[in-house]
Design an enzyme around this catalytic site. Sequence first.
Site, PDB file in Angstrom:
ATOM      1  CG  HIS A  44       5.436  26.037   0.744  1.00 22.28           C
ATOM      2  ND1 HIS A  44       5.589  24.542   0.837  1.00 22.28           N
ATOM      3  CD2 HIS A  44       6.627  26.352   1.618  1.00 22.28           C
ATOM      4  CE1 HIS A  44       6.428  24.049   1.492  1.00 22.28           C
ATOM      5  NE2 HIS A  44       6.922  25.195   2.387  1.00 22.28           N
ATOM      6  CD  GLU A  45       8.253  29.563   2.009  1.00 26.53           C
ATOM      7  OE1 GLU A  45       8.044  29.698   3.238  1.00 26.53           O
ATOM      8  OE2 GLU A  45       8.938  28.842   1.475  1.00 26.53           O
ATOM      9  CG  HIS A  89       5.919  27.675   6.439  1.00 21.13           C
ATOM     10  ND1 HIS A  89       5.758  26.351   7.120  1.00 21.13           N
ATOM     11  CD2 HIS A  89       6.797  27.227   5.381  1.00 21.13           C
ATOM     12  CE1 HIS A  89       6.468  25.371   6.553  1.00 21.13           C
ATOM     13  NE2 HIS A  89       7.045  26.034   5.448  1.00 21.13           N
TER      14      HIS A  89
END
Length: 609
Positions: free
Chosen positions: A403-404, A407
Amino acid sequence: MKKVYKLSIIAVLIVSLFSFYSLETKTVSVFSNKQNTNKYKWNLSDIYSSNSDWERDYKILENNIPKIKAYKGKLSRGSRYLYEALNTTDNMSRMLEKLYSYAYMSKDTDTSNNKYLTMCDNISYLSVKLSSSVSFIEPEILNTPKETIDKFVKNNTKLKPYKFYLNNLYKSKEHMLSDKEERILSLSKGVASTPENVYTSFKDIDRKTNFTPGEYSSLLQDDNRETRKSAFVQEFESYKKNINVLASALSGQVKRDIFYSKARNYKTSLEASLDKDNIDVSLYNNLIIEVNNKLDVFHKYVALRKKILKLDEIHYYDMYNPLKENNKKIEYEEAKKIVSKALSPLGKQYVEDLNFGIDNRWVDVYSSENKRGGAYSWGSYDTHPYVLLNYNNTLSGVSTFAHEMGHAMNNYYSSKNQEYVNYNYPIFTAEVASITNEALLFEHLIKNSKTKDEKMYYIQGYIDLIRGSIYTQAMYAEFEKIIHDRAEKGEALTSNNLNKLWGSLMKKYYGKDFKMDDICSIWWSRIPHFYSNFYVYKYATGCCAAISLSQDILSGKNDKYLDFLAAGGSDYPIDILKKAGVDMNDTKCINDALKKFESLVNELEKLAG
């Protein structure tokens, strides 16, 4: 966060810089014996080689801020003055970003260090000072005929990158105030942050439990039901003891939102918030409507959990533990390989860039003493992105990692391909980049599972991703809309009123098989996202868009994904997504994601027998 009011965005730069903070801790704060290995720690010297270099730039910025006043009254005189004012502000904003990221990331790796705390306080002060100093620019631009500004852009190539920003600024003209009024609003930002500061101080300092946020998350997943229940009760009781203070804080936040929306001549605070991204209120409302139309599928999942876990009643604390035990530990080095393989459908270039970042200390991996909990991605235009983890060798840890890094790669491609004015992409698209990675991860894990139990475990992980991102966030969004509507009508937001509203929403969303404990009604008080107005719906729309994109990517129908990541904030988020193949104004995207959820629930039901 998109720069709609670009020059007054300095005041909300803090929100932008924190926009990728994971506000709900997903990982367990357990210190690792690898915590002292530099390869698993950030290399913040890529930003500043020393604190003294940071202090040098701080003084430079502080001394340069007054110089912007030299352009006051000159912006309509010629394209040179307009460009110089915008470029000077951008340069100061870029320096502010670097200063902010270095100070706060240094603090987050050692929250006990007073030096870093002081640096954070100082840079927060400087951001307000800068915001106040540049507040004259946008009103002055808007007092100039658009035809004149268009001519400036046409005749001065240096102004070309500002075309979207300037067009967007004129679109918002009716909501822009005079120079003096804009300055007052800028100065009010510090006072207006009081409700959030009260909440944060309570949550992080005054509230007492026997576990960290990460440990609480782990306890809710424990196989022992009494352990889960005990943790749940202690966690919720810690908020209940101060529920009236928390209700006052949230009420103050809502009044703040209403104040700014009225000051800028919007009909509602919802309209004011969505207008920043040029999003129609109908999209927000349609999300709630479509999710409500598919609550029966969520009810089915709740009932299925009850059946698989063989429970007479299913409570809140029964909604997070694995349906099938999987004690396999996934070491970080293995997680890197899994994520890299899962994201291979995004192409060779993406994977190479991803691995380069991981291998060059973009990621601070393990928990350590005095390190901030949770996970986030951050960075600035002039540096590569950074990712904070508290990796704990679990599937949740792998998912958070993917997920990170979503980003981070969005940040990397945006800053690489856009001028500063257009690189800072909004949360609306940021969540798409992160959740697409998670969706691809679970598709990979499910496809390559070796046993029925393993497959059930991964399917549940995917279900819970969609549940948490769409159903839960839609419930949050519905709650947030209702409390703003009520406050705008003059109704008081007392703890009793908030509890009753939350209780009714939980009963509606979770269905007849769910046993709602009375204390669940204070759940709203635990949600930090409510202090960033109308933020939560973006998780839901982001998940819907991500599932649509991931399905197209896996089927080879989408070759525009890297263009989407590189677009940054160069256009409105709806239009950027449309170019990538997703029309968020069409409810089909929402319904397709809900159908995916339904298919996963049905597959889990078949495997459970």
